[in-house]
Design a protein around this motif. Sequence first.
Motif, PDB file in Angstrom:
ATOM      1  N   ARG A 261      50.869  30.791  36.744  1.00 48.10           N
ATOM      2  CA  ARG A 261      50.609  31.743  35.655  1.00 48.10           C
ATOM      3  C   ARG A 261      49.556  31.209  34.694  1.00 48.10           C
ATOM      4  O   ARG A 261      48.617  31.927  34.326  1.00 48.10           O
ATOM      5  N   ASN A 262      49.686  29.951  34.290  1.00 53.65           N
ATOM      6  CA  ASN A 262      48.716  29.371  33.360  1.00 53.65           C
ATOM      7  C   ASN A 262      47.330  29.256  34.001  1.00 53.65           C
ATOM      8  O   ASN A 262      46.313  29.507  33.349  1.00 53.65           O
ATOM      9  N   PHE A 263      47.301  28.864  35.278  1.00 55.14           N
ATOM     10  CA  PHE A 263      46.022  28.724  35.966  1.00 55.14           C
ATOM     11  C   PHE A 263      45.308  30.068  36.038  1.00 55.14           C
ATOM     12  O   PHE A 263      44.113  30.173  35.729  1.00 55.14           O
ATOM     13  N   THR A 264      46.038  31.101  36.449  1.00 57.30           N
ATOM     14  CA  THR A 264      45.443  32.437  36.557  1.00 57.30           C
ATOM     15  C   THR A 264      44.920  32.911  35.214  1.00 57.30           C
ATOM     16  O   THR A 264      43.804  33.463  35.117  1.00 57.30           O
ATOM     17  N   ARG A 265      45.707  32.699  34.155  1.00 61.48           N
ATOM     18  CA  ARG A 265      45.285  33.129  32.819  1.00 61.48           C
ATOM     19  C   ARG A 265      43.996  32.435  32.391  1.00 61.48           C
ATOM     20  O   ARG A 265      43.063  33.075  31.886  1.00 61.48           O
ATOM     21  N   LYS A 266      43.914  31.137  32.607  1.00 65.32           N
ATOM     22  CA  LYS A 266      42.728  30.385  32.195  1.00 65.32           C
ATOM     23  C   LYS A 266      41.492  30.801  32.986  1.00 65.32           C
ATOM     24  O   LYS A 266      40.398  30.953  32.428  1.00 65.32           O
ATOM     25  N   VAL A 267      41.672  30.984  34.297  1.00 67.67           N
ATOM     26  CA  VAL A 267      40.524  31.354  35.126  1.00 67.67           C
ATOM     27  C   VAL A 267      40.001  32.736  34.759  1.00 67.67           C
ATOM     28  O   VAL A 267      38.793  32.937  34.587  1.00 67.67           O
ATOM     29  N   LEU A 268      40.903  33.709  34.620  1.00 64.58           N
ATOM     30  CA  LEU A 268      40.461  35.069  34.316  1.00 64.58           C
ATOM     31  C   LEU A 268      39.865  35.183  32.913  1.00 64.58           C
ATOM     32  O   LEU A 268      38.950  35.983  32.686  1.00 64.58           O
ATOM     33  N   SER A 269      40.356  34.388  31.982  1.00 71.57           N
ATOM     34  CA  SER A 269      39.820  34.437  30.610  1.00 71.57           C
ATOM     35  C   SER A 269      38.420  33.844  30.516  1.00 71.57           C
ATOM     36  O   SER A 269      37.725  34.036  29.521  1.00 71.57           O
ATOM     37  N   SER A 270      37.976  33.141  31.561  1.00 67.94           N
ATOM     38  CA  SER A 270      36.631  32.568  31.544  1.00 67.94           C
ATOM     39  C   SER A 270      35.555  33.633  31.750  1.00 67.94           C
ATOM     40  O   SER A 270      34.376  33.398  31.471  1.00 67.94           O
ATOM     41  N   ASN A 271      35.956  34.796  32.303  1.00 69.91           N
ATOM     42  CA  ASN A 271      35.042  35.926  32.535  1.00 69.91           C
ATOM     43  C   ASN A 271      33.938  35.625  33.543  1.00 69.91           C
ATOM     44  O   ASN A 271      32.893  36.282  33.525  1.00 69.91           O
ATOM     45  N   ILE A 272      34.153  34.659  34.421  1.00 70.51           N
ATOM     46  CA  ILE A 272      33.114  34.366  35.411  1.00 70.51           C
ATOM     47  C   ILE A 272      33.448  34.968  36.781  1.00 70.51           C
ATOM     48  O   ILE A 272      32.691  34.794  37.736  1.00 70.51           O
ATOM     49  N   LEU A 273      34.585  35.684  36.860  1.00 60.44           N
ATOM     50  CA  LEU A 273      34.983  36.306  38.122  1.00 60.44           C
ATOM     51  C   LEU A 273      34.975  37.828  38.021  1.00 60.44           C
ATOM     52  O   LEU A 273      35.214  38.397  36.953  1.00 60.44           O
ATOM     53  N   ARG A 274      34.699  38.461  39.165  1.00 58.52           N
ATOM     54  CA  ARG A 274      34.772  39.918  39.284  1.00 58.52           C
ATOM     55  C   ARG A 274      35.842  40.266  40.312  1.00 58.52           C
ATOM     56  O   ARG A 274      35.788  39.782  41.445  1.00 58.52           O
ATOM     57  N   LYS A 275      36.780  41.108  39.929  1.00 58.65           N
ATOM     58  CA  LYS A 275      37.844  41.526  40.838  1.00 58.65           C
ATOM     59  C   LYS A 275      37.325  42.613  41.777  1.00 58.65           C
ATOM     60  O   LYS A 275      36.704  43.582  41.349  1.00 58.65           O
ATOM     61  N   GLU A 276      37.600  42.452  43.076  1.00 53.72           N
ATOM     62  CA  GLU A 276      37.186  43.441  44.064  1.00 53.72           C
ATOM     63  C   GLU A 276      38.356  44.370  44.402  1.00 53.72           C
ATOM     64  O   GLU A 276      39.515  44.063  44.108  1.00 53.72           O
ATOM     65  N   ASP A 277      38.056  45.507  45.009  1.00 51.55           N
ATOM     66  CA  ASP A 277      39.107  46.451  45.413  1.00 51.55           C
ATOM     67  C   ASP A 277      39.824  45.989  46.680  1.00 51.55           C
ATOM     68  O   ASP A 277      40.972  46.344  46.923  1.00 51.55           O
ATOM     69  N   GLU A 278      39.156  45.166  47.469  1.00 48.44           N
ATOM     70  CA  GLU A 278      39.686  44.721  48.750  1.00 48.44           C
ATOM     71  C   GLU A 278      40.722  43.610  48.571  1.00 48.44           C
ATOM     72  O   GLU A 278      40.624  42.778  47.660  1.00 48.44           O
ATOM     73  N   LYS A 279      41.696  43.592  49.472  1.00 48.95           N
ATOM     74  CA  LYS A 279      42.732  42.559  49.444  1.00 48.95           C
ATOM     75  C   LYS A 279      42.700  41.717  50.721  1.00 48.95           C
ATOM     76  O   LYS A 279      42.332  42.193  51.788  1.00 48.95           O
ATOM     77  N   ASP A 280      43.127  40.463  50.558  1.00 47.00           N
ATOM     78  CA  ASP A 280      43.342  39.573  51.698  1.00 47.00           C
ATOM     79  C   ASP A 280      44.824  39.637  52.054  1.00 47.00           C
ATOM     80  O   ASP A 280      45.674  39.205  51.266  1.00 47.00           O
ATOM     81  N   LYS A 281      45.161  40.178  53.225  1.00 50.82           N
ATOM     82  CA  LYS A 281      46.558  40.342  53.609  1.00 50.82           C
ATOM     83  C   LYS A 281      46.968  39.392  54.739  1.00 50.82           C
ATOM     84  O   LYS A 281      47.967  39.618  55.414  1.00 50.82           O
ATOM     85  N   THR A 282      46.178  38.330  54.917  1.00 52.01           N
ATOM     86  CA  THR A 282      46.511  37.375  55.981  1.00 52.01           C
ATOM     87  C   THR A 282      47.753  36.565  55.657  1.00 52.01           C
ATOM     88  O   THR A 282      48.441  36.082  56.554  1.00 52.01           O
ATOM     89  N   GLY A 283      48.056  36.394  54.354  1.00 46.07           N
ATOM     90  CA  GLY A 283      49.199  35.567  53.972  1.00 46.07           C
ATOM     91  C   GLY A 283      50.466  36.349  53.716  1.00 46.07           C
ATOM     92  O   GLY A 283      51.569  35.794  53.799  1.00 46.07           O
ATOM     93  N   SER A 284      50.360  37.645  53.396  1.00 42.41           N
ATOM     94  CA  SER A 284      51.535  38.468  53.105  1.00 42.41           C
ATOM     95  C   SER A 284      51.163  39.943  53.197  1.00 42.41           C
ATOM     96  O   SER A 284      49.988  40.302  53.181  1.00 42.41           O
ATOM     97  N   LYS A 285      52.188  40.802  53.298  1.00 40.03           N
ATOM     98  CA  LYS A 285      51.942  42.238  53.369  1.00 40.03           C
ATOM     99  C   LYS A 285      51.360  42.758  52.062  1.00 40.03           C
ATOM    100  O   LYS A 285      50.526  43.668  52.056  1.00 40.03           O
ATOM    101  N   LYS A 286      51.851  42.216  50.957  1.00 29.99           N
ATOM    102  CA  LYS A 286      51.346  42.640  49.649  1.00 29.99           C
ATOM    103  C   LYS A 286      49.889  42.257  49.475  1.00 29.99           C
ATOM    104  O   LYS A 286      49.081  43.010  48.951  1.00 29.99           O
ATOM    105  N   GLY A 287      49.535  41.071  49.919  1.00 30.07           N
ATOM    106  CA  GLY A 287      48.153  40.619  49.855  1.00 30.07           C
ATOM    107  C   GLY A 287      47.732  40.134  48.474  1.00 30.07           C
ATOM    108  O   GLY A 287      48.464  40.260  47.486  1.00 30.07           O
ATOM    109  N   ALA A 288      46.544  39.572  48.418  1.00 27.97           N
ATOM    110  CA  ALA A 288      45.968  39.084  47.156  1.00 27.97           C
ATOM    111  C   ALA A 288      44.552  39.636  47.032  1.00 27.97           C
ATOM    112  O   ALA A 288      43.807  39.659  48.018  1.00 27.97           O
ATOM    113  N   TYR A 289      44.209  40.086  45.850  1.00 32.45           N
ATOM    114  CA  TYR A 289      42.887  40.657  45.644  1.00 32.45           C
ATOM    115  C   TYR A 289      41.797  39.601  45.824  1.00 32.45           C
ATOM    116  O   TYR A 289      41.960  38.440  45.451  1.00 32.45           O
ATOM    117  N   PHE A 290      40.696  40.049  46.411  1.00 30.75           N
ATOM    118  CA  PHE A 290      39.524  39.203  46.488  1.00 30.75           C
ATOM    119  C   PHE A 290      38.794  39.217  45.152  1.00 30.75           C
ATOM    120  O   PHE A 290      38.809  40.222  44.430  1.00 30.75           O
TER     121      PHE A 290
END
Length: 238
Positions: free
Chosen positions: A179-208
Amino acid sequence: MIKYSNQTRVLVAVDCIILGFDGSDYKLLLIQRGFAPEKEKWSLMGGFLQPDETLDNAANRILQRLTGLEDVYLEQMHTFSKPDRDPIERVIGVVYFALIDIKKYQQQINDDFHARWFAMKDLPGLIFDHEEMVQMALTKLRYKAALHPILFELLPEKFTLPQLQAMYEGLYETKIDKRNFTRKVLSSNILRKEDEKDKTGSKKGAYFYTIDEEQYKENFQTILKFIPKNEIPAASES
């Protein structure tokens, strides 16, 4: 041509520590040395400085010959100058480290050097003082990566936050609170969230995510601490 008299010849070698991350392990790109001494033993990719080159020119030439890649992260690290470091003659070693996307390398591999990726936890014996070079590079990378987003240079174009966290955990050999890692990374504003998901690890998947190049360049020298303070190496280790 005027030359300095009564001076001994000293060669300058440039060695490149080429690091990658395959999603689970950090890897080092090594070659089999093609000449004596230590022929066919594992070595960093290197070469001698030419009369018309700067050190940076030589490092880029060496990296391009092996990987076919240009415009990758490449930084001069240290100079090794023990008089007996090379058994043939006096050679000063200037070391660079490069961070590259393994997938890009695999598409442009040069087989002439019998290059091979080795997991950092399973390295073979290396020639001369190359093991010392690699250990110093890891120490410096841990210190720098704790303050700047340098590890992003190892990522493919699209990646997930779990992949990013695994990369940081692998470098520091520790577990980081998600939780802390995700918060710090996203607050840096250097990433763009994509609509596509990576579902190789689980059915729910994780956003690219992809890197916002403009924000990344602007914030590269900004202090961005993505890992716990107690995991940051002392500045004296840099």
